[in-house]
Design a protein around this motif. Structure first.
Motif, mmCIF file in Angstrom:
data_model
loop_
_atom_site.group_PDB
_atom_site.id
_atom_site.type_symbol
_atom_site.label_atom_id
_atom_site.label_comp_id
_atom_site.label_asym_id
_atom_site.label_seq_id
_atom_site.Cartn_x
_atom_site.Cartn_y
_atom_site.Cartn_z
ATOM 1 N N ALA A 62 70.128 -20.667 6.922
ATOM 2 C CA ALA A 62 70.245 -21.544 7.872
ATOM 3 C C ALA A 62 68.837 -22.106 8.578
ATOM 4 N N ARG A 63 67.772 -21.405 8.710
ATOM 5 C CA ARG A 63 66.685 -21.849 8.927
ATOM 6 C C ARG A 63 66.009 -22.684 7.739
ATOM 7 N N ALA A 64 65.981 -22.478 6.531
ATOM 8 C CA ALA A 64 65.461 -23.028 5.416
ATOM 9 C C ALA A 64 66.131 -24.355 5.097
ATOM 10 N N ILE A 65 67.529 -24.352 5.289
ATOM 11 C CA ILE A 65 68.408 -25.561 5.129
ATOM 12 C C ILE A 65 68.000 -26.540 6.283
ATOM 13 N N ALA A 66 67.875 -26.101 7.500
ATOM 14 C CA ALA A 66 67.710 -27.048 8.553
ATOM 15 C C ALA A 66 66.356 -27.681 8.454
ATOM 16 N N LEU A 67 65.278 -26.927 7.899
ATOM 17 C CA LEU A 67 64.059 -27.373 7.724
ATOM 18 C C LEU A 67 63.909 -28.280 6.749
ATOM 19 N N ALA A 68 64.572 -28.003 5.546
ATOM 20 C CA ALA A 68 64.768 -28.842 4.453
ATOM 21 C C ALA A 68 65.245 -30.242 4.532
ATOM 22 N N ARG A 69 66.343 -30.125 5.538
ATOM 23 C CA ARG A 69 67.055 -31.603 5.895
ATOM 24 C C ARG A 69 65.931 -32.280 6.478
ATOM 25 N N GLY A 70 65.026 -31.792 7.383
ATOM 26 C CA GLY A 70 64.222 -32.471 8.129
ATOM 27 C C GLY A 70 63.116 -33.174 7.195
ATOM 28 N N ALA A 71 62.322 -32.520 6.691
ATOM 29 C CA ALA A 71 61.193 -32.593 5.727
ATOM 30 C C ALA A 71 61.281 -32.901 4.254
ATOM 31 N N GLY A 72 62.601 -32.252 3.920
ATOM 32 C CA GLY A 72 62.878 -32.320 2.524
ATOM 33 C C GLY A 72 63.193 -33.788 2.218
ATOM 34 N N VAL A 73 64.023 -34.519 2.848
ATOM 35 C CA VAL A 73 64.255 -35.968 2.540
ATOM 36 C C VAL A 73 63.273 -36.804 2.493
ATOM 37 N N MET A 89 56.297 -25.755 -3.943
ATOM 38 C CA MET A 89 56.363 -26.381 -2.823
ATOM 39 C C MET A 89 55.318 -27.716 -3.032
ATOM 40 N N SER A 90 54.262 -27.616 -3.691
ATOM 41 C CA SER A 90 53.218 -28.555 -3.859
ATOM 42 C C SER A 90 53.994 -29.726 -4.501
ATOM 43 N N ARG A 91 54.784 -29.188 -5.416
ATOM 44 C CA ARG A 91 55.691 -30.250 -6.296
ATOM 45 C C ARG A 91 56.924 -30.886 -5.766
ATOM 46 N N GLY A 92 57.249 -30.468 -4.611
ATOM 47 C CA GLY A 92 58.522 -31.207 -3.761
ATOM 48 C C GLY A 92 59.360 -30.332 -3.261
ATOM 49 N N ALA A 93 59.423 -29.002 -3.638
ATOM 50 C CA ALA A 93 60.466 -28.040 -3.218
ATOM 51 C C ALA A 93 60.121 -28.027 -1.556
ATOM 52 N N ALA A 94 61.436 -27.913 -0.656
ATOM 53 C CA ALA A 94 61.246 -28.160 0.713
ATOM 54 C C ALA A 94 61.176 -26.931 1.347
ATOM 55 N N GLY A 95 61.555 -25.727 0.470
ATOM 56 C CA GLY A 95 61.498 -24.401 1.354
ATOM 57 C C GLY A 95 61.770 -23.501 -0.052
ATOM 58 N N TYR A 96 61.630 -22.136 0.472
ATOM 59 C CA TYR A 96 61.561 -21.245 -0.494
ATOM 60 C C TYR A 96 61.943 -19.809 0.014
ATOM 61 N N LEU A 97 62.857 -19.277 -0.351
ATOM 62 C CA LEU A 97 63.507 -18.030 0.251
ATOM 63 C C LEU A 97 63.300 -16.544 -0.846
ATOM 64 N N HIS A 98 63.074 -15.625 -0.210
ATOM 65 C CA HIS A 98 63.005 -14.198 -0.931
ATOM 66 C C HIS A 98 64.305 -13.811 -1.097
ATOM 67 N N TRP A 99 64.841 -13.744 -2.167
ATOM 68 C CA TRP A 99 66.289 -12.906 -2.374
ATOM 69 C C TRP A 99 66.109 -11.618 -2.557
ATOM 70 N N PRO A 100 67.238 -11.010 -1.734
ATOM 71 C CA PRO A 100 67.934 -11.511 -1.141
ATOM 72 C C PRO A 100 67.850 -11.773 0.337
ATOM 73 N N PHE A 101 68.412 -12.894 0.792
ATOM 74 C CA PHE A 101 68.311 -13.450 2.219
ATOM 75 C C PHE A 101 69.311 -13.328 2.961
ATOM 76 N N VAL A 114 67.422 -37.884 -3.832
ATOM 77 C CA VAL A 114 67.000 -37.970 -2.636
ATOM 78 C C VAL A 114 67.631 -36.810 -1.842
ATOM 79 N N HIS A 115 67.844 -35.703 -2.478
ATOM 80 C CA HIS A 115 68.239 -34.233 -1.944
ATOM 81 C C HIS A 115 67.183 -33.593 -1.829
ATOM 82 N N PRO A 116 67.038 -32.765 -0.582
ATOM 83 C CA PRO A 116 66.098 -31.660 -0.448
ATOM 84 C C PRO A 116 66.378 -30.615 -1.334
ATOM 85 N N LEU A 117 65.213 -29.871 -1.710
ATOM 86 C CA LEU A 117 65.612 -28.621 -2.735
ATOM 87 C C LEU A 117 64.936 -27.472 -2.050
#
Length: 202
Positions: free
Chosen positions: A112-123, A94-106, A75-78
Motif C-alpha cells: 500500500a505504501r509503495a503504490i501510494a508513493l508511486a501514484r504521486g511521484a510515479g505519474v 529507479m534511475s530509469r523510471g521505476a517509482a518504487g521497489y519492494l523486496h519479495w515477499p512483501f 503514463v502509468h507508474p511502475l
C-alpha cells in the motif's frame, strides 16, 4: 471520511509476473489492502485504465524494459519487486523510471505504501520520461545545424550570439530557427521546451 482520490479501490493494479502462484499471493495481498487487481499481463500494447499502477516482478532486464516502455507510453507508474535485489539493481531500475521497489515477499502495508508513493511521484516521472522520449524523437529529425541552434536556444542565446558562435550571419541563424520551429511544431517557445527536456537525457 476519505477523499475520493485517496480510496485505494479507485487505483487498479496490474500485476506482471511469470509465476502463477506468486500472482495469486500478490492478488490476495492487494485485495486485503483494498486494491482492485486487473486480469492483465503486459506483453506490449494493452491499454490500462487511467490511474492504474503496474506492479511487476523484476525477473529479467527484458521483462523490465517491456514493463517500463509500456508504463512510459501510457503514463502509468511502475513498482517492481524481486527476491534479494542488490542495491545497485534497485538504484539502476529507479534511475530509469521505476517509482518504487519492494523486496519479495512483501506485506499489504508495504504494498500500500509503495503504490501510494508511486501514484504521486510515479505519474510525474512517467510523464517526464514520455516527454523526454518525444523530444528525442523530434531532435532525431533535425539536421546537425538545427540541433546546434536548439542547443544554443536551450542555453538562452540570442540569434546574434548564435551567429557569432556558429560563424554564420544572423539571417542564416534566423532561417535555421524558423526551420526548427516548423519541424517541431508549436510556437517560438516549443524549441526551448524540447531543448530543456532533452537536456536531461544527456
Amino acid at each position: 471520511m476519505q477523499n475520493e482520490v485517496e480510496r485505494p479501490e479507485k487505483w487498479p493494479v496490474a500485476i506482471v509476473d511469470d509465476d502463477p502462484g506468486r500472482i495469486r499471493v500478490v492478488e490476495t495481498i492487494l485485495i486485503k489492502a483494498g486494491y482492485a487487481t486487473l486480469d492483465q499481463v503486459l506483453h506490449g500494447n494493452e491499454m490500462l485504465p487511467a490511474g492504474a499502477v503496474v506492479l511487476a516482478h523484476d525477473s529479467t532486464a527484458e521483462r523490465f524494459n517491456v514493463a517500463l516502455t509500456h508504463c512510459v507510453e501510457s503514463v502509468h507508474p511502475l513498482v517492481l519487486y524481486s527476491e534479494f535485489p542488490s542495491i545497485a539493481r534497485v538504484v539502476e531500475r529507479m534511475s530509469r523510471g521505476a517509482a518504487g521497489y519492494l523486496h519479495w515477499p512483501f506485506n499489504r502495508e508495504e504494498a500500500a505504501r509503495a503504490i501510494a508513493l508511486a501514484r504521486g511521484a510515479g505519474v510525474k516521472t512517467m510523464t517526464l520520461l514520455k516527454e523526454e522520449r518525444q523530444a528525442q524523437e523530434l531532435i532525431a529529425r533535425l539536421t546537425g545545424r538545427e540541433r546546434e541552434v536548439l542547443g544554443y536556444l536551450a542555453a538562452g542565446l540570442t540569434s546574434k550570439q548564435m551567429a557569432i558562435q556558429m560563424g554564420l550571419s544572423q539571417r542564416t541563424v534566423d532561417i535555421f530557427r524558423s526551420h526548427l520551429i516548423a519541424k517541431v511544431g508549436g510556437n517560438r517557445a516549443t524549441p526551448f521546451k524540447i531543448g530543456f527536456i532533452s537536456s536531461f537525457g544527456e
